[in-house]
Design an enzyme around this catalytic site. Structure first.
Site, PDB file in Angstrom:
ATOM      1  N   ASN A  55      23.650  25.833 -12.052  1.00 20.97           N
ATOM      2  CA  ASN A  55      23.953  26.454 -10.443  1.00 20.97           C
ATOM      3  C   ASN A  55      22.791  26.608  -9.576  1.00 20.97           C
ATOM      4  O   ASN A  55      21.618  26.311  -9.723  1.00 20.97           O
ATOM      5  CB  ASN A  55      24.568  28.036 -10.722  1.00 20.97           C
ATOM      6  CG  ASN A  55      24.995  29.597 -10.277  1.00 20.97           C
ATOM      7  OD1 ASN A  55      25.463  28.566  -9.220  1.00 20.97           O
ATOM      8  ND2 ASN A  55      23.622  30.466  -9.875  1.00 20.97           N
ATOM      9  N   GLU A 105      28.083  32.547  -5.283  1.00 23.98           N
ATOM     10  CA  GLU A 105      27.556  34.016  -4.917  1.00 23.98           C
ATOM     11  C   GLU A 105      27.381  33.875  -2.994  1.00 23.98           C
ATOM     12  O   GLU A 105      26.263  34.076  -2.477  1.00 23.98           O
ATOM     13  CB  GLU A 105      25.756  33.657  -4.913  1.00 23.98           C
ATOM     14  CG  GLU A 105      25.417  33.550  -6.970  1.00 23.98           C
ATOM     15  CD  GLU A 105      23.988  32.966  -6.867  1.00 23.98           C
ATOM     16  OE1 GLU A 105      23.634  33.497  -6.297  1.00 23.98           O
ATOM     17  OE2 GLU A 105      24.145  33.042  -8.268  1.00 23.98           O
ATOM     18  N   GLU A 137      18.892  27.391 -10.296  1.00 24.89           N
ATOM     19  CA  GLU A 137      18.363  26.878  -9.416  1.00 24.89           C
ATOM     20  C   GLU A 137      17.441  25.523 -10.424  1.00 24.89           C
ATOM     21  O   GLU A 137      15.971  25.833 -10.174  1.00 24.89           O
ATOM     22  CB  GLU A 137      17.467  27.834  -9.124  1.00 24.89           C
ATOM     23  CG  GLU A 137      18.533  29.012  -8.269  1.00 24.89           C
ATOM     24  CD  GLU A 137      18.119  30.137  -7.199  1.00 24.89           C
ATOM     25  OE1 GLU A 137      17.257  30.412  -7.824  1.00 24.89           O
ATOM     26  OE2 GLU A 137      18.977  30.731  -7.136  1.00 24.89           O
ATOM     27  N   ASP A 178      28.022  34.427   0.617  1.00 25.80           N
ATOM     28  CA  ASP A 178      27.372  35.437   1.425  1.00 25.80           C
ATOM     29  C   ASP A 178      27.690  34.374   2.613  1.00 25.80           C
ATOM     30  O   ASP A 178      26.756  33.656   2.912  1.00 25.80           O
ATOM     31  CB  ASP A 178      26.177  36.626   0.979  1.00 25.80           C
ATOM     32  CG  ASP A 178      25.134  36.264   0.792  1.00 25.80           C
ATOM     33  OD1 ASP A 178      25.293  35.128   1.067  1.00 25.80           O
ATOM     34  OD2 ASP A 178      24.935  36.531  -0.334  1.00 25.80           O
ATOM     35  N   HIS A 191      24.897  31.124  -0.487  1.00 28.72           N
ATOM     36  CA  HIS A 191      23.937  31.607   0.858  1.00 28.72           C
ATOM     37  C   HIS A 191      24.239  31.121   1.355  1.00 28.72           C
ATOM     38  O   HIS A 191      22.930  30.463   2.539  1.00 28.72           O
ATOM     39  CB  HIS A 191      23.193  31.931   0.131  1.00 28.72           C
ATOM     40  CG  HIS A 191      23.161  32.806  -1.527  1.00 28.72           C
ATOM     41  ND1 HIS A 191      23.585  33.943  -1.418  1.00 28.72           N
ATOM     42  CD2 HIS A 191      22.907  32.508  -2.806  1.00 28.72           C
ATOM     43  CE1 HIS A 191      23.697  34.401  -2.790  1.00 28.72           C
ATOM     44  NE2 HIS A 191      23.288  33.874  -3.488  1.00 28.72           N
TER      45      HIS A 191
HETATM   46  C1  XIL Z   1      19.755  38.173  -6.276  1.00 23.63           C
HETATM   47  C2  XIL Z   1      19.761  40.083  -6.858  1.00 23.63           C
HETATM   48  O1  XIL Z   1      20.879  39.999  -5.802  1.00 23.63           O
HETATM   49  C3  XIL Z   1      18.878  40.680  -6.471  1.00 23.63           C
HETATM   50  O2  XIL Z   1      19.619  42.235  -6.432  1.00 23.63           O
HETATM   51  C4  XIL Z   1      17.498  40.022  -7.018  1.00 23.63           C
HETATM   52  O3  XIL Z   1      16.624  41.238  -6.525  1.00 23.63           O
HETATM   53  C5  XIL Z   1      17.094  39.109  -6.950  1.00 23.63           C
HETATM   54  O4  XIL Z   1      18.161  37.923  -7.082  1.00 23.63           O
HETATM   55  N1  XIL Z   1      20.394  33.462  -6.416  1.00 23.63           N
HETATM   56  C6  XIL Z   1      20.339  34.570  -7.472  1.00 23.63           C
HETATM   57  C7  XIL Z   1      20.727  35.565  -7.852  1.00 23.63           C
HETATM   58  O5  XIL Z   1      21.040  33.064  -8.653  1.00 23.63           O
HETATM   59  O6  XIL Z   1      20.344  35.421  -9.394  1.00 23.63           O
HETATM   60  C8  XIL Z   1      20.346  36.279  -6.634  1.00 23.63           C
HETATM   61  O7  XIL Z   1      20.115  37.644  -7.168  1.00 23.63           O
HETATM   62  C9  XIL Z   1      20.622  35.644  -5.333  1.00 23.63           C
HETATM   63  C10 XIL Z   1      20.249  34.313  -5.602  1.00 23.63           C
END
Ligand code: XIL
Length: 472
Positions: A205, A269, A164, A271, A241
């Site tokens: 990422n 990641e 990020e 969802d 996401h």
């Molecule tokens: C999230 C986890 O899933 C949570 O359990 C934690 O509290 C916060 O982080 N982007 C990312 C991940 O790169 O590491 C994050 O994971 C979600 C957003």
């Protein structure tokens, strides 16, 4: 090792042994509702990609472990390899949590993506409040990257080295790293990671870079310039996401332009969050979103795999992070596959068929099902939790239970074991796939939370598939 042509051996072990393992696991560990389906990982391997999930240490036993190990061939630790866990005190490492994920992966023939090395979040206090000089901070970063990659050398196939780094407008995020070290922190972290494990694939990422926009343009330009300078960068991770119905239309084209720079791409990641309570229509739309993302990856030969950020709604980070949102993953809170699961399965070349199929209800000769409804509610000043059991004298396959309330208004906020909606004075619950079939004399139970106003009476009327029931 990560390209489509060669990945099979890296992930799968020997084919026959792997198939035997999968067969044994399917026979013993998968809920019967989809035991007949081919596991996602088998389908993914046939397509030359991995299908992975984030897992936390708390999920390495029981149902979640058996589903994860059976269905997925890649794992990303949800939190266990982040800086605050790994180096809670300067120079003192806590490898246990990450090692547990690696051990689970190895026991289940899964590959591991390491997540992550340099990020603005989940940093220990000693680091964020240390007031280090620029050169000291640089050395701290290099040591952390070197030590972590060295610890997991040969066990982690790919690292999110930098996570990020961008703002939405494409400028670099003003975090600890950029503010003190400038843009060169990115190249320096990649170079240190490469020195520690030359075989690991190194990624940057980020989120909201799945379609073409200012942020993905900036990532594109960064990767292009790193490649030109000979900095070791192997891939770009697209977190993905998503919000229901908002998967960009140009994801495949965007992934392809990165691949054309000579890097791998991965959905890291995935969802797809829904405003709760999720309706049946929402879950269908979500399935379409998942289909699209899988197809977008499969359409790009350098897309090496897809990772969902938690495979089930019970442990997903979404409800805790986005207020009023949830139901973002392929399995529900009871670890039952949702339409999104079957969508992934179908997109990977499986049957995608759900069991049991939705068929009209069975009605006994000469009349409708006779039914009784048990209803208990725990009420507080603005809301209540209802637990409902519906018993049917005759067998039904697919049920709709309508509850009619004599007054007050209700807004359903959450439901389990059924899809629950309200309209006027009626609350309607529909079965999920796994509890569609109720044998003669059997029952199904579900529950829901609702806000109420006016008054909060119990329902006085109930129908099962249109036939009146007694409320017990
Ligand atoms: C999230 C986890 O899933 C949570 O359990 C934690 O509290 C916060 O982080 N982007 C990312 C991940 O790169 O590491 C994050 O994971 C979600 C957003």
């Amino acid at each position: 090792m990560f390209s489509k042509r060669t990945r099979g051996s890296a992930v799968g072990g020997t084919g026959a042994a792997l198939l035997a393992t999968i067969g044994a696991l399917v026979a013993t560990a998968v809920p019967s509702a989809h035991a007949a389906d081919t596991p996602l990982r088998t389908l993914a391997e046939a397509k030359g990609v991995y299908i992975g999930t984030a897992l936390m240490d708390s999920e390495l036993s029981g149902t979640s472990a058996s589903i994860a190990g059976t269905q997925f061939d890649q794992v990303t630790p949800g939190n266990e390899m982040k800086w605050d866990t790994v180096e809670p005190t300067r120079g003192t490492y806590n490898w246990g949590p990450g090692d547990q994920i690696v051990n689970f992966a190895q026991a289940n023939d899964m590959v591991v993506r390491g997540h992550n090395l340099v990020w603005h979040s989940q940093l220990p206090n000693w680091l964020t409040s240390g007031s280090f000089s620029d050169s000291e901070l640089h050395d701290i970063m290099i040591k952390h990257v070197t030590d972590e990659v060295t610890h997991y050398k040969g066990k982690v196939i790919a690292w999110d080295v930098v996570n990020e780094p961008f703002n939405e407008d494409g400028t670099l995020r003003s975090d600890l790293w950029y503010n003190q070290l400038g843009q060169s922190y990115i190249a320096d972290a990649l170079t240190a990671a490469h020195a520690a494990d030359p075989a690991a694939k190194l990624y940057i990422n980020d989120y909201n870079i799945e379609g073409e926009n200012a942020k993905s343009n900036a990532m594109y330009n960064l990767v292009k310039s790193l490649k030109q300078q000979g900095v070791p960068i192997d891939g770009v991770g697209f977190q993905a996401h998503f919000v229901l119905g908002q998967v960009p239309s140009d994801v495949q084209a965007n992934l392809q332009r990165f691949a054309d720079l000579g890097v791998d791409v991965a959905v890291t990641e995935l969802d797809d969050r829904i405003t709760l309570p999720a309706t049946d229509a929402d879950l269908q739309e979500q399935a379409a979103d998942y289909t699209k993302v899988v197809n977008d990856c499969l359409g790009v030969s350098r897309c090496v795999g897809i990772t969902v950020w938690g495979f089930n709604d019970a442990t997903s980070w979404v409800p805790g992070t986005f207020s009023g949102q949830g139901a973002a993953t392929p399995y529900d809170e009871n670890y039952q596959p949702k339409p999104a699961y079957y969508a992934i399965q179908a997109a990977l070349g499986g049957s995608g068929s759900t069991t049991p199929p939705t068929t009209p209800p069975t009605t006994p000769p000469g009349g409708g099902a006779t039914c009784t409804v048990g209803y208990t509610a725990n009420e507080w000043d603005t809301g209540f939790t209802a637990d409902v059991t519906v018993s049917s004298a005759s067998a039904v396959n697919g049920w709709t239970l309508a509850l009619t309330y004599p007054g007050g208004t209700r807004t359903v906020t959450q439901a389990w074991n059924a899809t629950v909606t309200q309209s006027g004075s009626t609350v309607t619950a529909k079965n999920l796939s796994y509890n569609a079939a109720v044998p003669a004399g059997g029952s199904a139970s579900f529950g829901f939370n609702a806000d109420w106003s006016g008054s909060d009476p119990k329902p006085t009327g109930a129908t099962l598939n249109g036939t009146a029931c007694t409320i017990g």
